[in-house]
Write a protein that holds these residues in place. Structure first.
Motif, PDB file in Angstrom:
ATOM      1  N   ASP A  23       0.832  -1.206   0.000  1.00 29.06           N
ATOM      2  CA  ASP A  23       0.000   0.000   0.000  1.00 29.06           C
ATOM      3  C   ASP A  23       0.869   1.260   0.000  1.00 29.06           C
ATOM      4  O   ASP A  23       0.369   2.370   0.135  1.00 29.06           O
ATOM      5  CB  ASP A  23      -0.916  -0.026   1.224  1.00 29.06           C
ATOM      6  N   TRP A  30      -0.094   2.344   8.077  1.00 26.71           N
ATOM      7  CA  TRP A  30      -1.044   1.328   7.644  1.00 26.71           C
ATOM      8  C   TRP A  30      -1.893   0.846   8.821  1.00 26.71           C
ATOM      9  O   TRP A  30      -3.112   0.726   8.710  1.00 26.71           O
ATOM     10  CB  TRP A  30      -0.291   0.168   6.996  1.00 26.71           C
ATOM     11  N   ALA A  33      -4.511   3.396   9.725  1.00 22.73           N
ATOM     12  CA  ALA A  33      -5.621   3.374   8.766  1.00 22.73           C
ATOM     13  C   ALA A  33      -6.536   2.176   9.011  1.00 22.73           C
ATOM     14  O   ALA A  33      -7.766   2.305   8.971  1.00 22.73           O
ATOM     15  CB  ALA A  33      -5.074   3.352   7.338  1.00 22.73           C
ATOM     16  N   VAL A  34      -5.964   1.022   9.287  1.00 28.45           N
ATOM     17  CA  VAL A  34      -6.764  -0.186   9.534  1.00 28.45           C
ATOM     18  C   VAL A  34      -7.594  -0.033  10.806  1.00 28.45           C
ATOM     19  O   VAL A  34      -8.786  -0.351  10.824  1.00 28.45           O
ATOM     20  CB  VAL A  34      -5.852  -1.434   9.606  1.00 28.45           C
ATOM     21  N   ARG A  36      -8.471   2.797  12.231  1.00 28.71           N
ATOM     22  CA  ARG A  36      -9.461   3.851  11.994  1.00 28.71           C
ATOM     23  C   ARG A  36     -10.681   3.294  11.258  1.00 28.71           C
ATOM     24  O   ARG A  36     -11.821   3.562  11.627  1.00 28.71           O
ATOM     25  CB  ARG A  36      -8.848   5.005  11.213  1.00 28.71           C
ATOM     26  N   ARG A  37     -10.446   2.497  10.197  1.00 26.18           N
ATOM     27  CA  ARG A  37     -11.569   1.894   9.463  1.00 26.18           C
ATOM     28  C   ARG A  37     -12.385   0.979  10.371  1.00 26.18           C
ATOM     29  O   ARG A  37     -13.613   0.972  10.305  1.00 26.18           O
ATOM     30  CB  ARG A  37     -11.060   1.108   8.255  1.00 26.18           C
ATOM     31  N   ALA A  38     -11.715   0.214  11.220  1.00 32.49           N
ATOM     32  CA  ALA A  38     -12.424  -0.696  12.120  1.00 32.49           C
ATOM     33  C   ALA A  38     -13.280   0.075  13.119  1.00 32.49           C
ATOM     34  O   ALA A  38     -14.416  -0.296  13.404  1.00 32.49           O
ATOM     35  CB  ALA A  38     -11.427  -1.584  12.861  1.00 32.49           C
ATOM     36  N   GLU A  40     -14.462   3.159  12.763  1.00 33.43           N
ATOM     37  CA  GLU A  40     -15.513   3.920  12.097  1.00 33.43           C
ATOM     38  C   GLU A  40     -16.568   3.042  11.413  1.00 33.43           C
ATOM     39  O   GLU A  40     -17.614   3.550  11.017  1.00 33.43           O
ATOM     40  CB  GLU A  40     -14.884   4.867  11.074  1.00 33.43           C
ATOM     41  N   ALA A  41     -16.287   1.744  11.299  1.00 37.89           N
ATOM     42  CA  ALA A  41     -17.241   0.842  10.634  1.00 37.89           C
ATOM     43  C   ALA A  41     -18.541   0.790  11.426  1.00 37.89           C
ATOM     44  O   ALA A  41     -18.535   0.764  12.656  1.00 37.89           O
ATOM     45  CB  ALA A  41     -16.637  -0.548  10.516  1.00 37.89           C
ATOM     46  N   SER A  42     -19.627   0.774  10.711  1.00 39.20           N
ATOM     47  CA  SER A  42     -20.917   0.713  11.401  1.00 39.20           C
ATOM     48  C   SER A  42     -21.270  -0.730  11.704  1.00 39.20           C
ATOM     49  O   SER A  42     -20.926  -1.636  10.962  1.00 39.20           O
ATOM     50  CB  SER A  42     -22.014   1.346  10.538  1.00 39.20           C
TER      51      SER A  42
END
Length: 67
Positions: A23, A30, A33-34, A36-38, A40-42
């Protein structure tokens, strides 16, 4: 910013480092980012009935879960 020491199994570290390189990111960038996505995931699809208080089921040996 908080500094955090994180211990990972060797195989998980190697896989994460390879994915970060693919990436074009540092491992730290990295991982941020991972996570953060976890965060923020609904919803919570891995938890029974989507209940955030219910423990997530263990996968495999529990040492390095894989999606």
């Amino acid at each position: 910013m908080i500094k955090l020491n994180l211990r990972l199994p060797d195989d998980l570290y190697d896989a994460a480092k390879a994915l970060a390189a693919a990436d074009d990111r540092s491992l730290n960038s990295w991982l941020v980012a991972v996570v953060r996505r976890a965060v923020e995931a609904s919803g919570t699809p891995d938890r029974p009935g989507g209940d955030p208080a219910a423990p997530a089921p263990l996968r495999g040996s529990g040492h390095s879960p894989r999606p």
